[in-house]
Design a protein around this motif. Structure first.
Motif, short mmCIF file in Angstrom:
data_model
loop_
_atom_site.label_atom_id
_atom_site.label_comp_id
_atom_site.label_asym_id
_atom_site.label_seq_id
_atom_site.Cartn_x
_atom_site.Cartn_y
_atom_site.Cartn_z
N GLU C 21 0.82 -1.21 0.00
CA GLU C 21 0.00 0.00 0.00
C GLU C 21 0.85 1.27 0.00
N CYS C 22 1.92 1.24 0.79
CA CYS C 22 2.70 2.46 0.96
C CYS C 22 4.06 2.12 1.56
N VAL C 23 4.95 3.10 1.54
CA VAL C 23 6.10 3.04 2.45
C VAL C 23 5.95 4.23 3.38
N LYS C 47 15.63 13.97 -5.06
CA LYS C 47 17.03 13.60 -5.30
C LYS C 47 17.22 12.08 -5.33
N ARG C 48 16.40 11.39 -4.55
CA ARG C 48 16.51 9.94 -4.46
C ARG C 48 15.71 9.22 -5.55
N LYS C 49 14.79 9.94 -6.12
CA LYS C 49 13.81 9.39 -7.06
C LYS C 49 14.47 8.69 -8.25
N MET C 131 12.58 1.30 0.14
CA MET C 131 12.39 1.56 1.57
C MET C 131 13.24 2.74 2.06
N THR C 132 14.28 3.09 1.28
CA THR C 132 15.12 4.20 1.73
C THR C 132 14.40 5.54 1.59
N LEU C 133 13.27 5.55 0.91
CA LEU C 133 12.42 6.74 0.92
C LEU C 133 12.15 7.15 2.37
N ASN C 134 11.93 6.18 3.21
CA ASN C 134 11.67 6.46 4.63
C ASN C 134 12.85 7.17 5.28
N TYR C 135 14.04 6.77 4.88
CA TYR C 135 15.23 7.41 5.46
C TYR C 135 15.30 8.86 5.01
N VAL C 136 14.91 9.09 3.75
CA VAL C 136 14.97 10.45 3.22
C VAL C 136 13.91 11.32 3.90
#
Lengths: 365, 365, 365, 365
Positions: C21-23, C47-49, C131-136
């Protein structure tokens, strides 16, 4: 699950056994720069000590503590503080029976199964009341920290058996509680309590009671909802004291019978400061201190070790047996539990006080 | 201090606000391989829902939950499970007054000072009873885990105001509690309680009560002394439920008046299994479950939000004022608190059950 | 063991799945009173995209985040902040193969055994770089906090394949790194790196690299020895970034070849401030910041997902097989890992900054 | 922030000071029922002991340990284990100078500011290498637990100064490393290393190096992503060892130069067991062990305490000064760091092993 650590920013780690080498505690997070008053620590320990009067067990425990780390030139360094009392001349022979025959009301049975029979049974091992020495150590340090912030922790006996103390003023509690052997500030009730305990002792039995704790002059904002609320943290700590079976705050269990209009503490201004007329909340709203005295009570069960024979099971023969305990047990643990309650309250307050920013992490030179 | 995480091996993290985007919970440590019964979750949520009867607030909250992570093909994956309810059509206008004028008996005042006025006051924000939806989410998952181990958690109302329920058999509690609007298994007392609540509601007032929770068929060995004892962990969780002001176990506060010979639960053999004749310990000795039913009670204060005018302080003008709350508030929160208590008990049991090795970390395929 | 929580006083909890569903992330301990710059968060995410240039995967992910809790009127409230991106139009079909046939160099195999086959394999599930979206997210908030304390976190690429950047001045790193597709401040090296990546991409292969992170203007005293030293905490966080296989500080692995007289950074006074001539320590002595720039590097392995066929095992047939992966994978993850490294560094700094008292728990109104 | 606790399910708490009463460790979560081999503990301690040869400091430390709790009749009880060495005949006079004049490359300066001058400087206090005795205590217990699960931890020196050891077979490492004074299994390189150290010692200088650690026969599934991955936990523990400035796993920093097709370890079947041809991952994929040997290295800086004069600042006079250290310091700490690295690896493995269910919480009778 490791389970011998309490707190977050002022942590205590309890180790040792009743009849092992020592009982000791590591305290983590004590601010650097605190001048430690050793006499004060000894004084707190002596309040918990057995053999203080005819009301308590006649066992003698010479509890001379040692500071093993974290204090240099009498001042805390910011490193973990370890305090310990080394046990002397322990006689575990009277306990040998509980290896096989668990005492009713004691941890013997579930501990046997939980640790697969490996737990140290001597003197009750890790479940002994003697382990509360660690709480008093930590509390004695915590109290010295709280004192610097003007916060006072004051516990006193309010009930033993059916004898209940009348409500006392704070200054009278402070003045009178240590004058009585039962640490009750109502001097008349105290006398009756003492007589009751002697009578119970005569019967080879024991009796329970209730202790109240007041935290005076707390800052507004102590407690970290939702899961580290002031009530949650105090309750958790109190149930780490053996024999505690209940806790309530302010009007406590009495709230069940109250209406909202009776229970709500209305706010008013008292010399520019927001105060409440009543204190049914026990100084805590939404899990956070509101500046009024924090008030709570614990129910302490009668010492389970009694001379009267009791039915139990022999774990070896798997047969029912009667157990008649020897040894010198406390007919009433309440008087010795008062400083323990006070200590654990001080530990929790210090932890939340540091967390909330009310207590600095380093004291200035 | 971050304070929104409860537990060690089955952790819950609570987030959201009453009138914000959503309320949600992250559950960490749920064993992989659990088939999730969605209807069961919705059923638990509906028990807590407002507007169930004339006894509760008439606010409507359509609480349709969503699983945001951790479940794949209807089965848990071992990853964190996130459940949330997205809030709809909230009307915060009635709460605007509490920004400046704290409600007696509520968190408004200490929260204002603690968060320097930045806390979200809409609908009580993070201190709203609505946050207990998160507890019910987590509890609904926990119950499905406990069920696999044959452990049952059963909460029921035993007192509202001065009306007390008679002791009931477990099968009658199971059978009758959901038949009454107050979740009390003593059907006669339940009727009186219902009438009392309606009467209190008429007065624009509220009333408190007591809920009991039973944990049936627990394993021997639950609880991690000294600081994560069964009592400590249950107490900590219970005081995370708003309005709870007391907890006691087994004979509870009654232990104060008992003698050791009365309070100790003697052991005997019942069809080869060690049992106790009485259960004054509430199934817990030395902080560890002894195999008997775990029994404890919480005291819940009357809802502080009442229609009657109450004196308070305007934080802007620094003057005393009378506050007359509008909105539809629960005259008695007890019926809706029953599933919340049950949920939090299930969460704690699951956490300690995993810690103690009674619940596997991965269910088999 | 629950393992999705990082930090103590500024905690992040990561949830969600690549194709679920989401992160999302819950941030606990963010000081109340911080005005959140939403554009700044989106800029960091962008930037991470993926799909930024020919150098990265051509997958399109429209990563529009939502704040689900903890922010009210654009300002943090002290409650947990939840941010999430809801996944859209995911196509998991290309991943179905890895259910049975684990990719060399990926988590597929050990995850399969650890979670008994229940883990979500779609898009790599919980092990996906997504999952590193969460870190960003968390880093974007952390950076806004650090900015208020004048602390800057600056990561940049220093090696890809065998191409190494020359050492640059801090102002040049700041100025140039975002001008190049590889986030390398040495513009000549950057060009070579870009060409190398295109060449590698052509081959259906991938390549690794090294990223350096600088923390400029840190306070003296960050880091909590002995177990939460600055190095320990940064290393722990860095190894939470997928593909990281090494970390070193200051002179790093080079210290092996140095003498004490070469490696020790001598102290001198620079305009009344204690400084060091060299910075072989990377700004950290005894696990604590000494006031000099904190410098460390991570080694990032080549993306394991490549087009070239590789030998692996079919978990169903238990036979060896060749796996040829389809899908659009990054030939080099380094450019997109730069903001992730920066984010995690910011998260750790904020955590230790709050712990050390350098960052207040509530910002003033 | 309290920071002296490492681990979750096998926790170690470090206390004590180099020249205080003692150094000690509390170990929490050690399974009950482990028969403790005391000689084995002493043997491990002796490996770390100073004064073993001309290559190490000539200080004599008679490190006879004492078990203070948690072991009864030679068997662990499930209670916290406390081990300590009581310091004897310490002479702190040579350290008095560092109260005011911080040593380059040491913690003296940041510790002074962090603890506001209250930290114990005697012998380096809490920052002394002597504190690693605690790691060896805990590691010695952990190794006895791992042995029961067939897991072996093996560290050995692979570089000192510019002298690098050739790769050796595991059986040769096991056989040869303790035969050499530098704990290097390449006997030829070892000889050169020894000569180098003697030469460096002559110069009043010191030298750094690299140690490799192998974990042989690990189960598949160790490590708890995303934040308690095997790499994260090992790295965190390794950076708790003084002087460590880098860590890498498998191909380590070398991955930067590799292509995916080179770096990926292809799977194949070896006697029915899934294995990899190469081990560039160091036995870890996605933060979880894949069953191959776990391989990692740490970079250890040259001992900062050297006889050569170095420039520093007098904190009292605020003037630059040259410091010439006296005392007997290690010209190379690597040989003594080998057992420390091994110990910390064992501690982490045990913690993750218990968490992952590979090590039971109670050993059977």
């Amino acid at each position: 699950m490791p389970a011998n650590i309490l707190g977050k920013n002022f942590k205590i780690i309890s180790f040792g056994e009743s009849h092992g080498e020592c009982v000791g505690v590591v305290i983590e997070g004590c601010p650097a720069g605190l001048k430690i008053d050793l006499d004060q620590i000894q004084k707190e320990i002596d309040k918990r000590k057995p053999g203080q009067s005819a009301l308590t067990t006649q066992r003698k425990e010479e509890d001379k503590f040692k500071i093993l780390s974290g204090v240099f030139n009498g001042i805390t360094t910011g490193a973990p503080i370890c305090l310990a009392v080394f046990n002397k001349d322990v006689d575990s022979s009277k306990y040998e029976i509980i290896k096989k025959i668990p005492r009713p009301g004691h941890s013997d049975l579930p501990a046997f199964f939980k640790y697969n029979g490996f737990n140290d049974w001597r003197g009750g091992g890790r479940f002994s009341g003697r382990m509360t020495l660690n709480y008093v150590f930590a509390g004695a340090i915590a109290k010295q920290i709280l004192e610097k912030s003007g916060i006072e922790v004051l516990a006193h006996t309010i009930q033993i058996g059916k004898i209940k103390a009348e409500k006392q003023k704070n200054e009278d509690i402070r003045k009178n509680k240590e004058r009585t052997l039962v640490r009750c500030a109502d001097l008349k009730a105290a006398e009756k309590m003492e007589n009751l305990i002697l009578e119970i002792k005569e019967q080879g039995d024991s009796v329970g009671g209730i202790i109240e704790c007041l935290i005076l002059n707390p800052p507004v904002g102590l407690g970290e909802p939702v899961f580290n609320s002031l009530e949650s943290e105090l309750a958790k700590a109190m149930f780490s004291i053996p024999a505690v079976k209940g806790i309530d705050f302010g009007a406590g269990f009495g709230v069940a019978e109250l209406k909202g209009s009776e229970n709500n503490d209305e706010f008013f201004l008292e010399q520019g400061k927001i105060s409440t007329k009543t204190n049914n909340s026990g100084g805590i709203l939404g899990g956070i201190s509101n500046g009024m005295p924090i008030v709570f009570r614990i129910a302490v069960k009668p010492t389970p070790s009694i001379a009267k024979p009791q039915q139990t099971i022999n774990l070896e023969t798997k047969k029912q047996e009667y157990l008649k305990l020897e040894g010198r047990h406390d007919p009433c643990i309440i008087p010795r539990a008062v400083p323990v309650m006070e200590s654990m309250a001080a530990v929790v307050l210090t932890d939340l006080g540091i967390s909330g920013g009310f207590i600095p992490k380093v004291f200035r030179k």
